[in-house]
Motif scaffolding. Structure first.
Motif, PDB file in Angstrom:
ATOM      1  N   GLN A  12     -19.722   0.929 -35.010  1.00  0.00           N
ATOM      2  CA  GLN A  12     -18.725   1.109 -33.959  1.00  0.00           C
ATOM      3  C   GLN A  12     -17.791   2.223 -34.404  1.00  0.00           C
ATOM      4  O   GLN A  12     -17.091   2.100 -35.396  1.00  0.00           O
ATOM      5  CB  GLN A  12     -17.943  -0.181 -33.729  1.00  0.00           C
ATOM      6  N   LEU A  13     -17.790   3.332 -33.652  1.00  0.00           N
ATOM      7  CA  LEU A  13     -17.026   4.507 -34.044  1.00  0.00           C
ATOM      8  C   LEU A  13     -15.598   4.500 -33.506  1.00  0.00           C
ATOM      9  O   LEU A  13     -14.680   4.937 -34.184  1.00  0.00           O
ATOM     10  CB  LEU A  13     -17.748   5.772 -33.574  1.00  0.00           C
ATOM     11  N   ALA A  14     -15.410   4.037 -32.266  1.00  0.00           N
ATOM     12  CA  ALA A  14     -14.080   4.072 -31.653  1.00  0.00           C
ATOM     13  C   ALA A  14     -14.039   3.134 -30.455  1.00  0.00           C
ATOM     14  O   ALA A  14     -15.071   2.720 -29.930  1.00  0.00           O
ATOM     15  CB  ALA A  14     -13.733   5.486 -31.208  1.00  0.00           C
ATOM     16  N   ILE A  15     -12.814   2.826 -30.036  1.00  0.00           N
ATOM     17  CA  ILE A  15     -12.588   2.087 -28.798  1.00  0.00           C
ATOM     18  C   ILE A  15     -11.691   2.951 -27.926  1.00  0.00           C
ATOM     19  O   ILE A  15     -10.614   3.364 -28.351  1.00  0.00           O
ATOM     20  CB  ILE A  15     -11.940   0.717 -29.063  1.00  0.00           C
ATOM     21  N   LEU A  16     -12.168   3.246 -26.717  1.00  0.00           N
ATOM     22  CA  LEU A  16     -11.464   4.137 -25.799  1.00  0.00           C
ATOM     23  C   LEU A  16     -11.185   3.430 -24.479  1.00  0.00           C
ATOM     24  O   LEU A  16     -11.911   2.540 -24.087  1.00  0.00           O
ATOM     25  CB  LEU A  16     -12.331   5.362 -25.499  1.00  0.00           C
ATOM     26  N   THR A  17     -10.149   3.861 -23.788  1.00  0.00           N
ATOM     27  CA  THR A  17      -9.892   3.373 -22.438  1.00  0.00           C
ATOM     28  C   THR A  17     -10.419   4.414 -21.467  1.00  0.00           C
ATOM     29  O   THR A  17      -9.899   5.526 -21.397  1.00  0.00           O
ATOM     30  CB  THR A  17      -8.387   3.134 -22.205  1.00  0.00           C
ATOM     31  N   LEU A  18     -11.478   4.039 -20.737  1.00  0.00           N
ATOM     32  CA  LEU A  18     -12.128   4.934 -19.788  1.00  0.00           C
ATOM     33  C   LEU A  18     -12.359   4.196 -18.474  1.00  0.00           C
ATOM     34  O   LEU A  18     -12.310   2.970 -18.425  1.00  0.00           O
ATOM     35  CB  LEU A  18     -13.488   5.404 -20.337  1.00  0.00           C
ATOM     36  N   VAL A  19     -12.637   4.945 -17.422  1.00  0.00           N
ATOM     37  CA  VAL A  19     -13.011   4.345 -16.143  1.00  0.00           C
ATOM     38  C   VAL A  19     -14.526   4.177 -16.148  1.00  0.00           C
ATOM     39  O   VAL A  19     -15.272   5.128 -16.362  1.00  0.00           O
ATOM     40  CB  VAL A  19     -12.561   5.226 -14.957  1.00  0.00           C
ATOM     41  N   CYS A  20     -14.965   2.957 -15.916  1.00  0.00           N
ATOM     42  CA  CYS A  20     -16.392   2.643 -15.955  1.00  0.00           C
ATOM     43  C   CYS A  20     -17.104   3.258 -14.758  1.00  0.00           C
ATOM     44  O   CYS A  20     -16.617   3.186 -13.628  1.00  0.00           O
ATOM     45  CB  CYS A  20     -16.595   1.132 -15.978  1.00  0.00           C
ATOM     46  N   GLY A  21     -18.265   3.840 -14.996  1.00  0.00           N
ATOM     47  CA  GLY A  21     -19.049   4.430 -13.921  1.00  0.00           C
ATOM     48  C   GLY A  21     -19.752   3.398 -13.065  1.00  0.00           C
ATOM     49  O   GLY A  21     -20.144   3.677 -11.942  1.00  0.00           O
ATOM     50  N   ARG A  22     -19.924   2.185 -13.573  1.00  0.00           N
ATOM     51  CA  ARG A  22     -20.626   1.142 -12.821  1.00  0.00           C
ATOM     52  C   ARG A  22     -19.672   0.266 -12.013  1.00  0.00           C
ATOM     53  O   ARG A  22     -19.833   0.098 -10.822  1.00  0.00           O
ATOM     54  CB  ARG A  22     -21.432   0.275 -13.783  1.00  0.00           C
ATOM     55  N   LYS A  67     -24.679  13.716 -29.007  1.00  0.00           N
ATOM     56  CA  LYS A  67     -23.889  13.799 -30.236  1.00  0.00           C
ATOM     57  C   LYS A  67     -22.584  14.558 -29.978  1.00  0.00           C
ATOM     58  O   LYS A  67     -21.528  14.168 -30.468  1.00  0.00           O
ATOM     59  CB  LYS A  67     -24.697  14.495 -31.332  1.00  0.00           C
ATOM     60  N   GLU A  68     -22.649  15.625 -29.180  1.00  0.00           N
ATOM     61  CA  GLU A  68     -21.462  16.418 -28.877  1.00  0.00           C
ATOM     62  C   GLU A  68     -20.457  15.603 -28.071  1.00  0.00           C
ATOM     63  O   GLU A  68     -19.255  15.648 -28.329  1.00  0.00           O
ATOM     64  CB  GLU A  68     -21.839  17.695 -28.109  1.00  0.00           C
ATOM     65  N   GLN A  69     -20.943  14.841 -27.078  1.00  0.00           N
ATOM     66  CA  GLN A  69     -20.061  13.993 -26.287  1.00  0.00           C
ATOM     67  C   GLN A  69     -19.411  12.927 -27.166  1.00  0.00           C
ATOM     68  O   GLN A  69     -18.227  12.629 -27.025  1.00  0.00           O
ATOM     69  CB  GLN A  69     -20.830  13.325 -25.150  1.00  0.00           C
ATOM     70  N   ALA A  70     -20.180  12.345 -28.074  1.00  0.00           N
ATOM     71  CA  ALA A  70     -19.648  11.318 -28.965  1.00  0.00           C
ATOM     72  C   ALA A  70     -18.572  11.888 -29.884  1.00  0.00           C
ATOM     73  O   ALA A  70     -17.548  11.244 -30.124  1.00  0.00           O
ATOM     74  CB  ALA A  70     -20.777  10.710 -29.792  1.00  0.00           C
ATOM     75  N   GLU A  71     -18.781  13.107 -30.372  1.00  0.00           N
ATOM     76  CA  GLU A  71     -17.774  13.740 -31.225  1.00  0.00           C
ATOM     77  C   GLU A  71     -16.494  14.021 -30.448  1.00  0.00           C
ATOM     78  O   GLU A  71     -15.393  13.846 -30.959  1.00  0.00           O
ATOM     79  CB  GLU A  71     -18.327  15.026 -31.834  1.00  0.00           C
ATOM     80  N   GLN A  72     -16.631  14.451 -29.179  1.00  0.00           N
ATOM     81  CA  GLN A  72     -15.460  14.684 -28.333  1.00  0.00           C
ATOM     82  C   GLN A  72     -14.699  13.391 -28.086  1.00  0.00           C
ATOM     83  O   GLN A  72     -13.474  13.354 -28.170  1.00  0.00           O
ATOM     84  CB  GLN A  72     -15.873  15.284 -26.988  1.00  0.00           C
ATOM     85  N   LEU A  73     -15.407  12.317 -27.773  1.00  0.00           N
ATOM     86  CA  LEU A  73     -14.760  11.034 -27.523  1.00  0.00           C
ATOM     87  C   LEU A  73     -14.087  10.502 -28.777  1.00  0.00           C
ATOM     88  O   LEU A  73     -12.993   9.936 -28.718  1.00  0.00           O
ATOM     89  CB  LEU A  73     -15.778  10.020 -26.992  1.00  0.00           C
ATOM     90  N   GLN A  74     -14.718  10.707 -29.918  1.00  0.00           N
ATOM     91  CA  GLN A  74     -14.135  10.251 -31.178  1.00  0.00           C
ATOM     92  C   GLN A  74     -12.869  11.046 -31.502  1.00  0.00           C
ATOM     93  O   GLN A  74     -11.877  10.482 -31.960  1.00  0.00           O
ATOM     94  CB  GLN A  74     -15.160  10.389 -32.299  1.00  0.00           C
ATOM     95  N   ALA A  75     -12.873  12.343 -31.230  1.00  0.00           N
ATOM     96  CA  ALA A  75     -11.682  13.164 -31.446  1.00  0.00           C
ATOM     97  C   ALA A  75     -10.578  12.760 -30.474  1.00  0.00           C
ATOM     98  O   ALA A  75      -9.393  12.731 -30.832  1.00  0.00           O
ATOM     99  CB  ALA A  75     -12.022  14.641 -31.274  1.00  0.00           C
ATOM    100  N   ALA A  77     -10.125   9.756 -29.261  1.00  0.00           N
ATOM    101  CA  ALA A  77      -9.595   8.474 -29.728  1.00  0.00           C
ATOM    102  C   ALA A  77      -8.668   8.667 -30.925  1.00  0.00           C
ATOM    103  O   ALA A  77      -7.660   7.978 -31.067  1.00  0.00           O
ATOM    104  CB  ALA A  77     -10.729   7.537 -30.096  1.00  0.00           C
ATOM    105  N   ALA A  78      -8.985   9.631 -31.783  1.00  0.00           N
ATOM    106  CA  ALA A  78      -8.165   9.878 -32.962  1.00  0.00           C
ATOM    107  C   ALA A  78      -6.836  10.530 -32.601  1.00  0.00           C
ATOM    108  O   ALA A  78      -5.821  10.303 -33.264  1.00  0.00           O
ATOM    109  CB  ALA A  78      -8.922  10.753 -33.946  1.00  0.00           C
ATOM    110  N   SER A  79      -6.814  11.330 -31.531  1.00  0.00           N
ATOM    111  CA  SER A  79      -5.587  12.035 -31.155  1.00  0.00           C
ATOM    112  C   SER A  79      -4.675  11.186 -30.277  1.00  0.00           C
ATOM    113  O   SER A  79      -3.505  11.517 -30.106  1.00  0.00           O
ATOM    114  CB  SER A  79      -5.919  13.332 -30.428  1.00  0.00           C
ATOM    115  N   ALA A  80      -5.191  10.087 -29.721  1.00  0.00           N
ATOM    116  CA  ALA A  80      -4.368   9.221 -28.869  1.00  0.00           C
ATOM    117  C   ALA A  80      -3.367   8.463 -29.731  1.00  0.00           C
ATOM    118  O   ALA A  80      -3.690   8.044 -30.843  1.00  0.00           O
ATOM    119  CB  ALA A  80      -5.252   8.244 -28.110  1.00  0.00           C
ATOM    120  N   PRO A  81      -2.145   8.286 -29.237  1.00  0.00           N
ATOM    121  CA  PRO A  81      -1.165   7.547 -30.024  1.00  0.00           C
ATOM    122  C   PRO A  81      -1.584   6.088 -30.177  1.00  0.00           C
ATOM    123  O   PRO A  81      -2.139   5.492 -29.251  1.00  0.00           O
ATOM    124  CB  PRO A  81       0.121   7.669 -29.201  1.00  0.00           C
TER     125      PRO A  81
END
Length: 97
Positions: A12-22, A67-75, A77-81
């Motif tokens: 598990q790399l990160a937990i993000l708050t996103l709008v679900c597509g489903r 992989k690129e999308q995952a790196e963006q999402l991980q970055a 998550a890291a920049s969010a307060p």
């Protein structure tokens, strides 16, 4: 006799708050990395494949990511307060009847 095979690992790399597509709900999504490793005599030696996905914690829908999308999402998550749980974000007004 040589014993070889594969074994899967889930990180598990990160937990993000996103709008679900489903389901369309803004909810927590887990960013996960699944790694399959080659094993020799039950000892994992080297990774064969890596796959990334996000999963909605509200409805359970899983969406693949590159992989690129995952790196963006991980970055992202890291920049969010960091959110402090148990403390209100804004002062709340008492309920008046």
């Amino acid at each position: 006799m040589i014993i070889f095979g594969t074994r899967g690992y889930l990180y598990q790399l990160a937990i993000l708050t996103l709008v679900c597509g489903r389901c369309g709900n803004p909810s927590a999504h887990t960013l996960r990395k699944r790694v399959t490793k080659f094993t020799l005599f039950f000892v994992p030696l080297f990774p064969i494949s890596s796959k990334y996905a996000t999963q909605c914690t509200f409805c359970g829908a899983e969406q693949k990511a590159t992989k690129e999308q995952a790196e963006q999402l991980q970055a992202q998550a890291a920049s969010a307060p960091a959110q402090q749980y148990g403390q209100p974000q804004q002062p709340q007004q008492p309920y008046q009847a």
